[in-house]
Motif scaffolding. Structure first.
Motif, PDB file in Angstrom:
ATOM      1  N   ASP A   1      35.967  -3.777  52.591  1.00 51.14           N
ATOM      2  CA  ASP A   1      35.924  -4.246  51.204  1.00 51.14           C
ATOM      3  C   ASP A   1      35.239  -3.282  50.243  1.00 51.14           C
ATOM      4  O   ASP A   1      34.984  -3.625  49.094  1.00 51.14           O
ATOM      5  N   THR A   2      34.925  -2.079  50.692  1.00 50.81           N
ATOM      6  CA  THR A   2      34.426  -1.060  49.770  1.00 50.81           C
ATOM      7  C   THR A   2      35.616  -0.441  49.037  1.00 50.81           C
ATOM      8  O   THR A   2      36.725  -0.380  49.576  1.00 50.81           O
ATOM      9  N   PRO A   3      35.421   0.037  47.792  1.00 56.10           N
ATOM     10  CA  PRO A   3      36.565   0.447  46.975  1.00 56.10           C
ATOM     11  C   PRO A   3      37.189   1.785  47.381  1.00 56.10           C
ATOM     12  O   PRO A   3      36.489   2.731  47.762  1.00 56.10           O
TER      13      PRO A   3
ATOM     14  N   GLY B   1      41.296  -6.592  57.980  1.00 57.85           N
ATOM     15  CA  GLY B   1      40.644  -5.702  57.032  1.00 57.85           C
ATOM     16  C   GLY B   1      41.010  -6.091  55.618  1.00 57.85           C
ATOM     17  O   GLY B   1      42.149  -6.522  55.346  1.00 57.85           O
ATOM     18  N   TYR B   2      40.071  -5.973  54.710  1.00 56.22           N
ATOM     19  CA  TYR B   2      40.365  -6.265  53.298  1.00 56.22           C
ATOM     20  C   TYR B   2      41.329  -5.219  52.744  1.00 56.22           C
ATOM     21  O   TYR B   2      41.417  -4.081  53.238  1.00 56.22           O
ATOM     22  N   PHE B   3      42.055  -5.615  51.715  1.00 53.34           N
ATOM     23  CA  PHE B   3      43.083  -4.743  51.144  1.00 53.34           C
ATOM     24  C   PHE B   3      42.893  -4.534  49.646  1.00 53.34           C
ATOM     25  O   PHE B   3      43.130  -3.456  49.121  1.00 53.34           O
ATOM     26  N   HIS B   4      42.448  -5.591  48.941  1.00 55.18           N
ATOM     27  CA  HIS B   4      42.324  -5.485  47.490  1.00 55.18           C
ATOM     28  C   HIS B   4      41.342  -6.521  46.941  1.00 55.18           C
ATOM     29  O   HIS B   4      40.983  -7.476  47.626  1.00 55.18           O
ATOM     30  N   GLN B   5      40.919  -6.296  45.712  1.00 52.24           N
ATOM     31  CA  GLN B   5      40.102  -7.252  44.953  1.00 52.24           C
ATOM     32  C   GLN B   5      40.841  -7.534  43.644  1.00 52.24           C
ATOM     33  O   GLN B   5      40.725  -6.784  42.679  1.00 52.24           O
ATOM     34  N   PRO B   6      41.649  -8.598  43.595  1.00 49.96           N
ATOM     35  CA  PRO B   6      42.413  -8.901  42.383  1.00 49.96           C
ATOM     36  C   PRO B   6      41.623  -9.805  41.431  1.00 49.96           C
ATOM     37  O   PRO B   6      41.094 -10.835  41.843  1.00 49.96           O
ATOM     38  N   VAL B   7      41.540  -9.420  40.152  1.00 56.18           N
ATOM     39  CA  VAL B   7      40.758 -10.184  39.179  1.00 56.18           C
ATOM     40  C   VAL B   7      41.564 -10.385  37.900  1.00 56.18           C
ATOM     41  O   VAL B   7      41.970  -9.410  37.251  1.00 56.18           O
ATOM     42  N   SER B   8      41.790 -11.647  37.543  1.00 57.97           N
ATOM     43  CA  SER B   8      42.409 -11.954  36.255  1.00 57.97           C
ATOM     44  C   SER B   8      41.383 -11.796  35.148  1.00 57.97           C
ATOM     45  O   SER B   8      40.211 -12.160  35.313  1.00 57.97           O
ATOM     46  N   LEU B   9      41.828 -11.273  34.012  1.00 57.91           N
ATOM     47  CA  LEU B   9      40.972 -11.122  32.829  1.00 57.91           C
ATOM     48  C   LEU B   9      41.667 -11.805  31.662  1.00 57.91           C
ATOM     49  O   LEU B   9      42.084 -11.187  30.697  1.00 57.91           O
ATOM     50  N   GLY B  10      41.828 -13.129  31.794  1.00 54.54           N
ATOM     51  CA  GLY B  10      42.664 -13.864  30.855  1.00 54.54           C
ATOM     52  C   GLY B  10      44.110 -13.813  31.317  1.00 54.54           C
ATOM     53  O   GLY B  10      44.419 -13.353  32.417  1.00 54.54           O
TER      54      GLY B  10
ATOM     55  N   GLY C   1      35.221   0.064  42.180  1.00 53.86           N
ATOM     56  CA  GLY C   1      35.022   1.458  41.835  1.00 53.86           C
ATOM     57  C   GLY C   1      34.715   1.612  40.357  1.00 53.86           C
ATOM     58  O   GLY C   1      34.909   0.685  39.563  1.00 53.86           O
ATOM     59  N   ALA C   2      34.264   2.785  39.963  1.00 48.75           N
ATOM     60  CA  ALA C   2      33.797   3.009  38.591  1.00 48.75           C
ATOM     61  C   ALA C   2      34.896   2.778  37.554  1.00 48.75           C
ATOM     62  O   ALA C   2      34.653   2.178  36.500  1.00 48.75           O
ATOM     63  N   LYS C   3      36.127   3.224  37.826  1.00 50.66           N
ATOM     64  CA  LYS C   3      37.198   3.093  36.845  1.00 50.66           C
ATOM     65  C   LYS C   3      37.641   1.641  36.674  1.00 50.66           C
ATOM     66  O   LYS C   3      37.848   1.177  35.548  1.00 50.66           O
ATOM     67  N   ALA C   4      37.782   0.919  37.770  1.00 45.55           N
ATOM     68  CA  ALA C   4      38.146  -0.494  37.682  1.00 45.55           C
ATOM     69  C   ALA C   4      37.040  -1.284  37.000  1.00 45.55           C
ATOM     70  O   ALA C   4      37.309  -2.172  36.174  1.00 45.55           O
ATOM     71  N   ARG C   5      35.800  -0.958  37.318  1.00 41.96           N
ATOM     72  CA  ARG C   5      34.663  -1.648  36.710  1.00 41.96           C
ATOM     73  C   ARG C   5      34.604  -1.378  35.204  1.00 41.96           C
ATOM     74  O   ARG C   5      34.275  -2.270  34.415  1.00 41.96           O
ATOM     75  N   ALA C   6      34.930  -0.165  34.804  1.00 42.48           N
ATOM     76  CA  ALA C   6      34.934   0.166  33.375  1.00 42.48           C
ATOM     77  C   ALA C   6      36.006  -0.622  32.640  1.00 42.48           C
ATOM     78  O   ALA C   6      35.777  -1.098  31.517  1.00 42.48           O
ATOM     79  N   HIS C   7      37.172  -0.786  33.258  1.00 41.10           N
ATOM     80  CA  HIS C   7      38.225  -1.578  32.614  1.00 41.10           C
ATOM     81  C   HIS C   7      37.801  -3.033  32.496  1.00 41.10           C
ATOM     82  O   HIS C   7      38.026  -3.675  31.459  1.00 41.10           O
ATOM     83  N   LEU C   8      37.174  -3.544  33.537  1.00 41.36           N
ATOM     84  CA  LEU C   8      36.684  -4.923  33.508  1.00 41.36           C
ATOM     85  C   LEU C   8      35.687  -5.111  32.366  1.00 41.36           C
ATOM     86  O   LEU C   8      35.767  -6.098  31.615  1.00 41.36           O
TER      87      LEU C   8
END
Length: 395
Positions: A343-345, A321-330, A188-195
């Motif tokens: 898998d849509t947000p 069904g998918y539940f989340h997309q977890p991504v480490s950023l360091g 989604g837009a907010k998660a993508r902006a944080h990334l």
């Protein structure tokens, strides 16, 4: 129904294969069924953490025989080289006789696809195993002494995690992330902006909308003819699977994924169950893409299915069904995008320290605990069965 000493052979000890093995041992503990797990290495590969090894971090070496202690499972350290569905045998490169099976669980997973772009297999590093990740870490340490450039090819979750981990650990290196899509495009837009803020904070240069056409010793060539300087290239763009199933005459799709029915059994050989990255699993909302998140539930379901079939019981179709997309950023940042079954947000997401806690405590450390606990109880590895999206079978 089970007749005599039924032998189940599981090929592959990744997230799917380990879950299937541990749960089968629990399900069939009071029967005379035998379970054999075949894997090239006796160490369990935490693929979720290979980017940490690439950044020079030391992780615990989990030995598969120790994880399965007390389950009665026979472990074979070897690589399957051929399957003969007619005689129900599997050839192993360990020098022993072929393994005979009554039921086969095909869980060989996938590996980075370095064959489509010239030079990727020769000049590119991959995150395929702890060994390849360790070689990358050694190269990065040498390179940091003098400074240099690192290109990460592929803007999927693996590429993002690797780029941020490397940039945080080796701040003297210039890290560039090359991607056809925008990094985090599935979020989604907010998660993508944080990334994107995290990538900027760590100094990672992002070049999206590009295609890599060649990997050279000191650069990466793009489709438009431009060259990007690259002392080290990490290749994370795309995966491929073993040709073992296709070579054996088992029905596969054009990528070599085993075609399965609604109960994850081969459409051409029902005594073979395929799970994880190596299976073409299709649900009503679409085809599953290979992840730990989907692989563990498939392994759990297949173990339960085999146990029910051996007892002559009815089997319901696989639901997931998918539940989340977890991504480490360091090590000090992360983002978790919660999703719909396909898998849509969704609107909900986590960021920062709460996301770090969520990923490390509730995601990355869960699989091994789940396998071990099966010695004592049934533990679910399924976060979501998909709700309404999976009530109807795929067409």
């Amino acid at each position: 129904m089970m007749n005599g000493n039924h032998h189940i052979v599981v090929l592959g000890a990744g997230y799917s294969g380990m879950m299937a093995t541990a749960r089968l041992a629990r399900r069939l503990r009071r029967t005379d069924a035998r379970i054999t797990l075949v894997n090239p290495s006796a160490s369990f590969t935490e693929r979720l953490r290979l980017h940490q090894i690439a950044a020079g971090q030391r992780l615990t070496d989990f030995r598969i025989p120790e994880v399965l202690t007390g389950t009665g499972v026979t472990f074979v350290a070897g690589t399957a080289t051929a399957i003969d569905p007619g005689t129900r045998t599997v050839d192993i490169d360990d020098g022993t006789e072929a393994l005979r099976y009554d039921t086969l669980v095909y869980a060989l997973g996938s590996h980075p696809d370095t064959g489509k772009v010239p030079g990727a297999d020769v000049h590119g590093f991959t995150l395929d195993s702890p060994e390849t990740a360790s070689r990358l870490a050694a190269r990065l340490r040498d390179l940091e002494a003098s400074g240099g450039t690192v290109t990460v090819c592929g803007g999927g979750l693996t590429g993002i995690e690797a780029a941020t981990e490397i940039a945080e650990t080796f701040p003297r290196l210039d890290v560039t992330l090359l991607s056809h899509d925008k990094p985090g495009a599935m979020m989604g837009a907010k998660a993508r902006a944080h990334l994107r803020r995290a990538l900027d904070r760590l100094g990672v240069t992002v070049r999206s909308g590009v295609r890599v056409t060649k990997v050279l010793p000191n650069s990466v060539e793009l489709e438009d003819g431009r060259n990007v300087p690259s002392d080290v290239c990490l290749w994370t763009a795309g995966v491929s699977v073993s040709p073992l199933a296709k070579d054996a005459g088992i029905a596969t799709d054009r990528r070599g994924l085993v075609l399965v029915d609604a109960t994850l059994r081969s459409v051409s050989h029902p005594d073979i169950h395929a799970i994880g990255d190596a299976a073409a699993i299709r649900l009503a909302w679409g085809q599953i893409h290979g992840t730990c998140q989907s692989g563990i539930p498939a392994g759990q379901y297949t173990a339960d299915t085999i146990a029910r079939l051996l007892r002559g019981k009815r089997v319901k179709p696989f639901r997931y069904g998918y539940f989340h997309q977890p991504v480490s950023l360091g090590r000090r940042d992360a983002v978790i995008q919660f999703t719909h079954a396909d898998d849509t947000p969704r609107r909900a997401y986590l960021k920062g320290r709460s996301a770090v806690f969520y990923k490390e405590r509730l995601v990355s450390s869960t699989p091994l605990k789940t396998y071990r606990l099966h010695r004592y109880m049934y533990v679910t590895g399924t976060l979501s069965k998909g709700g309404r999206a999976t009530r109807k079978p795929a067409v």
